[in-house]
Design a protein around this motif. Structure first.
Motif, PDB file in Angstrom:
ATOM      1  N   PHE A  29      -7.496   0.127  -2.897  1.00 29.36           N
ATOM      2  CA  PHE A  29      -6.831  -0.618  -1.824  1.00 29.36           C
ATOM      3  C   PHE A  29      -7.769  -0.836  -0.650  1.00 29.36           C
ATOM      4  N   LYS A  32      -8.320  -8.020  -6.699  1.00 23.92           N
ATOM      5  CA  LYS A  32      -9.438  -7.278  -6.117  1.00 23.92           C
ATOM      6  C   LYS A  32      -9.346  -5.794  -6.465  1.00 23.92           C
ATOM      7  N   ILE A  33      -8.125  -5.254  -6.500  1.00 27.65           N
ATOM      8  CA  ILE A  33      -7.950  -3.859  -6.915  1.00 27.65           C
ATOM      9  C   ILE A  33      -8.392  -3.696  -8.369  1.00 27.65           C
ATOM     10  N   GLU A  84      -5.470 -11.757   1.156  1.00 22.96           N
ATOM     11  CA  GLU A  84      -4.333 -10.896   0.830  1.00 22.96           C
ATOM     12  C   GLU A  84      -3.617 -11.344  -0.448  1.00 22.96           C
ATOM     13  N   LYS A 104       0.822  -1.209   0.000  1.00 26.16           N
ATOM     14  CA  LYS A 104       0.000   0.000   0.000  1.00 26.16           C
ATOM     15  C   LYS A 104       0.855   1.257   0.000  1.00 26.16           C
ATOM     16  N   ALA A 108     -10.194  -3.622  -1.509  1.00 25.88           N
ATOM     17  CA  ALA A 108      -9.468  -4.884  -1.660  1.00 25.88           C
ATOM     18  C   ALA A 108      -9.029  -5.439  -0.307  1.00 25.88           C
ATOM     19  N   GLU A 109      -8.507  -4.560   0.553  1.00 23.91           N
ATOM     20  CA  GLU A 109      -8.000  -5.008   1.840  1.00 23.91           C
ATOM     21  C   GLU A 109      -9.117  -5.453   2.777  1.00 23.91           C
ATOM     22  N   GLU A 157      -4.877 -12.292  -3.086  1.00 22.09           N
ATOM     23  CA  GLU A 157      -5.611 -11.838  -4.267  1.00 22.09           C
ATOM     24  C   GLU A 157      -5.823 -10.329  -4.243  1.00 22.09           C
ATOM     25  N   LEU A 158      -4.951  -9.627  -3.553  1.00 21.14           N
ATOM     26  CA  LEU A 158      -5.080  -8.179  -3.397  1.00 21.14           C
ATOM     27  C   LEU A 158      -5.143  -7.467  -4.741  1.00 21.14           C
TER      28      LEU A 158
END
Length: 325
Positions: free
Chosen positions: A259, A274-275, A268, A239, A262-263, A270-271
Motif C-alpha cells: 500500500f 500497483k499493489i 488512486e 487501506k 502504491a499510494e 490504479e491502486l
C-alpha cells in the motif's frame, strides 16, 4: 471425473479460441461458440464439444455464466464464472475474456517454470539414488561372506532405508519450497483481478469480494478479502479495510509495504494494480534467488544422502580387511 491437468489446458485453449473469435475476428458470443463447435479435429474435440454444449444452452435462453456452471466437458471454476457473470452485467465480454486468457497463461507459464526448475534436481537425485543402490548391492555381496555375523546385512539394509528416508524428506521439503516460490501467487492475482474489475466499472466492495473466488474461502488470504469487502461496503477506507485484518493474519507487513508504494506512486484508480505489481516485483526477486540456489541446494542434499550411507555402511566394510581375504 475431469482430469485436472487436461482440464486446465482445455480451459486455457477454450478461452484463447473464444477471445480470438470475439476480440480479433469481431464475432458475437453465440456465433463464436458455433464456429468453435464445428472444429471437428481430434486435438480440439473437448473444445468443440464444450462450445456445442454452451451454444445449445445459450440458444435455449440460458445465460453464459449459468451454462459454464453445468458444462460437462470443462470445469471452469468459481473465479472464472464470477468474471463472466460480471461481463454479462457490464457488457465487457471482450476485455473480460482477455483478462482471463492472460491470467490462465500466467498460471501455465509458472507451472512450466516449476517443471524446468525440477529437471536438474531430478537428474542429480536419480544419480545419487543409482549410486546408493550400487553401493548397497556391492556392500551386501561382501558382507554376505561373514557367515558368523548375519546382523551386518541387516545393518546395511537399515542404513540404506535411513539414507533414503532422509533423501525423500529432503525432496518433499525442497519441492514444496520450489512450488511456493515459482508457482502462481494468488494474492497477486487477487489484487490484479480487483484492479481490473474496479477499472471496468464494478463497485469497490463487489470487486474485492469477487477476488475471494481466486483465493478460496478456506484460506487466510480469502478471509482477508472477504472481510475487506464487507468493511468497504460500510464505507471504511481501502487501506484500513485491508490493514486491520492483515495484521491479525500475519500479512500486515506485506500489505502495508504494498500500500505504501502504491499510494506514493500516484493514480488512486490504479491502486490495486500497483499493489499487485509491488507483490510481483518481490516475487521475481525471490524467484531469481531460488534459481541461483537450486544447484548448490540439491547437490548438498544428495551429498548428505551419500555421506550418511557411506558413514553407516561402506566405511565399516572398508575397515574390515577380513572381507577382502
Amino acid at each position: 471425473m475431469i482430469n485436472s491437468i487436461s482440464n486446465r489446458r482445455n480451459r486455457l485453449k477454450f478461452t484463447q479460441n473464444l477471445w480470438d473469435l470475439i476480440e480479433l475476428k469481431k464475432c458475437g458470443l453465440k456465433n463464436a461458440l458455433y464456429i468453435m463447435s464445428k472444429n471437428g479435429s481430434q486435438k480440439n474435440k473437448i473444445i468443440s464439444l464444450s462450445a456445442a454444449n454452451l451454444y445449445a444452452a445459450l440458444y435455449n435462453g440460458s445465460s453464459f455464466s449459468n451454462a459454464l456452471k453445468v458444462c460437462p466437458f470443462i470445469e471452469f471454476g468459481k473465479d472464472y464464472i464470477s468474471f463472466i457473470s460480471f461481463a454479462e452485467r457490464s457488457g465487457k465480454i471482450e476485455k473480460t475474456l482477455g483478462f482471463l486468457k492472460e491470467k490462465l497463461e500466467r498460471n501455465e507459464q509458472n507451472l512450466e517454470k516449476i517443471k524446468e526448475a525440477s529437471i536438474y534436481p531430478a537428474f542429480v537425485i536419480i544419480l545419487a539414488v543409482t549410486a546408493g543402490i550400487t553401493l548397497y548391492l556391492y556392500s551386501s555381496s561382501l558382507f554376505s561372506r561373514e557367515r558368523d555375523n548375519p546382523q551386518m546385512i541387516q545393518q546395511l539394509y537399515s542404513s540404506l532405508i535411513l539414507s533414503f528416508s532422509f533423501l525423500l524428506l529432503f525432496c518433499l521439503i525442497a519441492f514444496a519450497v520450489l512450488k511456493k516460490t515459482l508457482g502462481t501467487n494468488k494474492l497477486y492475482e487477487a489484487f490484479l483481478a480487483t484492479g481490473f474489475l474496479v477499472k471496468a466499472g464494478e463497485s469497490l466492495a463487489n470487486a474485492v469480494s469477487n477476488a475471494v473466488n481466486i483465493l478460496g474461502y478456506d484460506t487466510k488470504e480469502g478471509q482477508l478479502f472477504a472481510d475487506a469487502g464487507e468493511k468497504l461496503s460500510y464505507g471504511i477506507s481501502v487501506k484500513n479495510a485491508f490493514s486491520l485484518n492483515a495484521k491479525e493474519m500475519g500479512r500486515g507487513v506485506e500489505i502495508e509495504e504494498a500500500f505504501f508504494y502504491a499510494e506514493n506512486s500516484g493514480g488512486e484508480n490504479e491502486l490495486f494494480d500497483k499493489i499487485a505489481l509491488c507483490l510481483n516485483a518481490r516475487d521475481e526477486k525471490r524467484r531469481t534467488i531460488c534459481f541461483k540456489l537450486i544447484e548448490p541446494f540439491f547437490l548438498t542434499g544428495t551429498g548428505i544422502f551419500l555421506l550418511v550411507f557411506l558413514m553407516n555402511s561402506v566405511l565399516p566394510l572398508l575397515t574390515d580387511s577380513s572381507l577382502f581375504i
